[in-house]
Design a protein around this motif. Structure first.
Motif, PDB file in Angstrom:
ATOM      1  N   VAL A   1       0.838  -1.205   0.000  1.00  0.00           N
ATOM      2  CA  VAL A   1       0.000   0.000   0.000  1.00  0.00           C
ATOM      3  C   VAL A   1       0.872   1.254   0.000  1.00  0.00           C
ATOM      4  O   VAL A   1       0.558   2.235  -0.685  1.00  0.00           O
ATOM      5  CB  VAL A   1      -0.967  -0.009   1.202  1.00  0.00           C
ATOM      6  N   THR A   2       1.972   1.221   0.734  1.00  0.00           N
ATOM      7  CA  THR A   2       2.893   2.363   0.734  1.00  0.00           C
ATOM      8  C   THR A   2       3.433   2.619  -0.668  1.00  0.00           C
ATOM      9  O   THR A   2       3.474   3.769  -1.135  1.00  0.00           O
ATOM     10  CB  THR A   2       4.057   2.112   1.705  1.00  0.00           C
ATOM     11  N   MET A   3       3.842   1.574  -1.349  1.00  0.00           N
ATOM     12  CA  MET A   3       4.367   1.725  -2.710  1.00  0.00           C
ATOM     13  C   MET A   3       3.267   2.204  -3.658  1.00  0.00           C
ATOM     14  O   MET A   3       3.509   3.027  -4.548  1.00  0.00           O
ATOM     15  CB  MET A   3       4.962   0.403  -3.201  1.00  0.00           C
ATOM     16  N   TYR A   4       2.062   1.702  -3.471  1.00  0.00           N
ATOM     17  CA  TYR A   4       0.936   2.133  -4.302  1.00  0.00           C
ATOM     18  C   TYR A   4       0.707   3.635  -4.148  1.00  0.00           C
ATOM     19  O   TYR A   4       0.500   4.357  -5.128  1.00  0.00           O
ATOM     20  CB  TYR A   4      -0.321   1.354  -3.919  1.00  0.00           C
ATOM     21  N   LYS A   5       0.756   4.119  -2.926  1.00  0.00           N
ATOM     22  CA  LYS A   5       0.581   5.556  -2.686  1.00  0.00           C
ATOM     23  C   LYS A   5       1.705   6.372  -3.328  1.00  0.00           C
ATOM     24  O   LYS A   5       1.465   7.455  -3.886  1.00  0.00           O
ATOM     25  CB  LYS A   5       0.519   5.834  -1.182  1.00  0.00           C
ATOM     26  N   GLN A   6       2.922   5.852  -3.247  1.00  0.00           N
ATOM     27  CA  GLN A   6       4.050   6.548  -3.872  1.00  0.00           C
ATOM     28  C   GLN A   6       3.867   6.623  -5.386  1.00  0.00           C
ATOM     29  O   GLN A   6       4.149   7.654  -6.009  1.00  0.00           O
ATOM     30  CB  GLN A   6       5.347   5.822  -3.520  1.00  0.00           C
ATOM     31  N   PHE A   7       3.417   5.539  -5.961  1.00  0.00           N
ATOM     32  CA  PHE A   7       3.131   5.498  -7.396  1.00  0.00           C
ATOM     33  C   PHE A   7       2.065   6.523  -7.761  1.00  0.00           C
ATOM     34  O   PHE A   7       2.213   7.288  -8.727  1.00  0.00           O
ATOM     35  CB  PHE A   7       2.704   4.077  -7.781  1.00  0.00           C
ATOM     36  N   MET A   8       1.002   6.583  -6.988  1.00  0.00           N
ATOM     37  CA  MET A   8      -0.089   7.525  -7.266  1.00  0.00           C
ATOM     38  C   MET A   8       0.389   8.972  -7.172  1.00  0.00           C
ATOM     39  O   MET A   8      -0.026   9.827  -7.949  1.00  0.00           O
ATOM     40  CB  MET A   8      -1.234   7.277  -6.281  1.00  0.00           C
ATOM     41  N   ALA A   9       1.272   9.243  -6.221  1.00  0.00           N
ATOM     42  CA  ALA A   9       1.748  10.614  -6.005  1.00  0.00           C
ATOM     43  C   ALA A   9       2.581  11.126  -7.176  1.00  0.00           C
ATOM     44  O   ALA A   9       2.702  12.341  -7.369  1.00  0.00           O
ATOM     45  CB  ALA A   9       2.559  10.687  -4.716  1.00  0.00           C
ATOM     46  N   LEU A  10       3.145  10.219  -7.962  1.00  0.00           N
ATOM     47  CA  LEU A  10       3.999  10.631  -9.081  1.00  0.00           C
ATOM     48  C   LEU A  10       3.211  11.171 -10.266  1.00  0.00           C
ATOM     49  O   LEU A  10       3.752  11.897 -11.103  1.00  0.00           O
ATOM     50  CB  LEU A  10       4.867   9.449  -9.535  1.00  0.00           C
ATOM     51  N   GLY A  11       1.928  10.818 -10.348  1.00  0.00           N
ATOM     52  CA  GLY A  11       1.135  11.278 -11.483  1.00  0.00           C
ATOM     53  C   GLY A  11       1.767  10.872 -12.797  1.00  0.00           C
ATOM     54  O   GLY A  11       2.120   9.723 -13.005  1.00  0.00           O
ATOM     55  N   GLY A  12       1.947  11.831 -13.690  1.00  0.00           N
ATOM     56  CA  GLY A  12       2.557  11.549 -14.983  1.00  0.00           C
ATOM     57  C   GLY A  12       3.963  12.102 -15.109  1.00  0.00           C
ATOM     58  O   GLY A  12       4.403  12.441 -16.207  1.00  0.00           O
ATOM     59  N   THR A  13       4.659  12.195 -13.990  1.00  0.00           N
ATOM     60  CA  THR A  13       5.977  12.837 -13.991  1.00  0.00           C
ATOM     61  C   THR A  13       7.122  11.877 -14.281  1.00  0.00           C
ATOM     62  O   THR A  13       8.279  12.310 -14.320  1.00  0.00           O
ATOM     63  CB  THR A  13       6.251  13.514 -12.634  1.00  0.00           C
ATOM     64  N   ARG A  14       6.859  10.603 -14.444  1.00  0.00           N
ATOM     65  CA  ARG A  14       7.896   9.619 -14.712  1.00  0.00           C
ATOM     66  C   ARG A  14       7.519   8.791 -15.932  1.00  0.00           C
ATOM     67  O   ARG A  14       6.380   8.797 -16.380  1.00  0.00           O
ATOM     68  CB  ARG A  14       8.088   8.688 -13.501  1.00  0.00           C
ATOM     69  N   THR A  15       8.486   8.054 -16.446  1.00  0.00           N
ATOM     70  CA  THR A  15       8.198   7.162 -17.560  1.00  0.00           C
ATOM     71  C   THR A  15       7.324   6.016 -17.071  1.00  0.00           C
ATOM     72  O   THR A  15       7.237   5.735 -15.861  1.00  0.00           O
ATOM     73  CB  THR A  15       9.491   6.578 -18.156  1.00  0.00           C
ATOM     74  N   LEU A  16       6.717   5.320 -18.000  1.00  0.00           N
ATOM     75  CA  LEU A  16       5.829   4.221 -17.620  1.00  0.00           C
ATOM     76  C   LEU A  16       6.558   3.124 -16.841  1.00  0.00           C
ATOM     77  O   LEU A  16       6.056   2.685 -15.794  1.00  0.00           O
ATOM     78  CB  LEU A  16       5.139   3.642 -18.861  1.00  0.00           C
ATOM     79  N   PRO A  17       7.732   2.660 -17.287  1.00  0.00           N
ATOM     80  CA  PRO A  17       8.438   1.646 -16.478  1.00  0.00           C
ATOM     81  C   PRO A  17       8.760   2.142 -15.067  1.00  0.00           C
ATOM     82  O   PRO A  17       8.693   1.371 -14.105  1.00  0.00           O
ATOM     83  CB  PRO A  17       9.715   1.390 -17.280  1.00  0.00           C
ATOM     84  N   GLU A  18       9.084   3.429 -14.933  1.00  0.00           N
ATOM     85  CA  GLU A  18       9.379   3.982 -13.614  1.00  0.00           C
ATOM     86  C   GLU A  18       8.130   4.021 -12.743  1.00  0.00           C
ATOM     87  O   GLU A  18       8.192   3.766 -11.539  1.00  0.00           O
ATOM     88  CB  GLU A  18       9.972   5.384 -13.749  1.00  0.00           C
ATOM     89  N   LEU A  19       6.988   4.337 -13.345  1.00  0.00           N
ATOM     90  CA  LEU A  19       5.738   4.363 -12.588  1.00  0.00           C
ATOM     91  C   LEU A  19       5.364   2.968 -12.104  1.00  0.00           C
ATOM     92  O   LEU A  19       4.957   2.781 -10.954  1.00  0.00           O
ATOM     93  CB  LEU A  19       4.608   4.948 -13.441  1.00  0.00           C
ATOM     94  N   TYR A  20       5.513   1.985 -12.978  1.00  0.00           N
ATOM     95  CA  TYR A  20       5.210   0.613 -12.570  1.00  0.00           C
ATOM     96  C   TYR A  20       6.162   0.172 -11.465  1.00  0.00           C
ATOM     97  O   TYR A  20       5.745  -0.482 -10.501  1.00  0.00           O
ATOM     98  CB  TYR A  20       5.291  -0.329 -13.774  1.00  0.00           C
ATOM     99  N   ALA A  21       7.436   0.507 -11.582  1.00  0.00           N
ATOM    100  CA  ALA A  21       8.409   0.136 -10.554  1.00  0.00           C
ATOM    101  C   ALA A  21       8.054   0.774  -9.214  1.00  0.00           C
ATOM    102  O   ALA A  21       8.199   0.150  -8.164  1.00  0.00           O
ATOM    103  CB  ALA A  21       9.809   0.559 -10.993  1.00  0.00           C
ATOM    104  N   ALA A  22       7.586   2.026  -9.247  1.00  0.00           N
ATOM    105  CA  ALA A  22       7.202   2.702  -8.012  1.00  0.00           C
ATOM    106  C   ALA A  22       6.050   1.982  -7.326  1.00  0.00           C
ATOM    107  O   ALA A  22       5.945   1.981  -6.091  1.00  0.00           O
ATOM    108  CB  ALA A  22       6.808   4.149  -8.308  1.00  0.00           C
ATOM    109  N   ALA A  23       5.192   1.338  -8.131  1.00  0.00           N
ATOM    110  CA  ALA A  23       4.057   0.583  -7.581  1.00  0.00           C
ATOM    111  C   ALA A  23       4.452  -0.821  -7.153  1.00  0.00           C
ATOM    112  O   ALA A  23       3.627  -1.568  -6.625  1.00  0.00           O
ATOM    113  CB  ALA A  23       2.932   0.512  -8.608  1.00  0.00           C
TER     114      ALA A  23
END
Length: 203
Positions: A142-164
């Motif tokens: 859940v912590t990682m999910y929140k971090q992913f959500m906070a990034l919005g569209g500011t990172r590349t897609l692979p980076e967003l998935y990794a954050a999640a």
């Protein structure tokens, strides 16, 4: 902040569908425990069925745009049935042949959003990874999910998935692993597991 793309937006929504299910149980949620077990079971079965349909639609669209017969109505119908047979093995459609053929006509994306549908597959495979992470360690997932959500569209897609806590999946072994994991959860639910949501509620 840049607007996020569909692949990331769908990861957010599909992951939340899986993460939120435990909280639908009474007294805080809508369902009695047995009702919740059935709803959870149906959802996981739908996830696997959706992957079959997504693969069929994506392959069908690729065929339409690359085959010289793509403009021929009867050829399209034959191609749909051939591809559906490839991806949807072991399903008996006896007596429902017309309905099976008509399924692709119901898919709006084929007519209005060429090649969009694959985003659902990418996101669903990512969401299954988030779900698997939650079974292992709900708080961290859940912590990682929140971090992913906070990034919005500011990172590349692979980076967003990794954050999640996920990755873009294109290989058969990883897909098989995720399907096997989901099937294990389905089997437990079918067996009437006393705590179908155990392991996915943060402590």
């Amino acid at each position: 902040m840049r607007k996020t793309g569909h692949e990331a937006a769908e990861l957010a929504s599909m992951s939340m569908e899986l993460l939120a299910m435990p909280y639908l149980v009474q007294p805080d949620g809508y369902y009695a425990p047995e009702q919740a077990r059935v709803a959870w079971l149906e959802h996981l079965e739908d996830v696997l069925g959706a992957l079959v349909h997504i693969a069929s639609v994506d392959a069908f669209q690729a065929w339409i745009y690359t085959s010289p017969d793509g403009a021929d109505r009867e050829a399209r119908d034959r191609a749909w049935l051939r591809l559906r047979e490839e991806f949807e093995q072991g399903v008996d459609w006896t007596g429902l042949e017309r309905e099976r053929l008509a399924r692709w006509y119901r898919q709006l994306h084929i007519f209005e959003l060429p090649f969009y549908y694959i985003e659902y597959g990418l996101a669903q495979l990512g969401a299954l990874q988030v779900f698997r992470n939650a079974v292992r360690d709900a708080g961290n997932a859940v912590t990682m999910y929140k971090q992913f959500m906070a990034l919005g569209g500011t990172r590349t897609l692979p980076e967003l998935y990794a954050a999640a806590g996920a990755k873009l999946v294109f290989d058969a072994p990883t897909m098989q692993e995720l399907v096997d994991f989901t099937m294990e959860r389905i089997a437990a639910l079918r067996a009437g597991a006393d705590a179908p949501f155990a392991g996915i509620v943060p402590a």
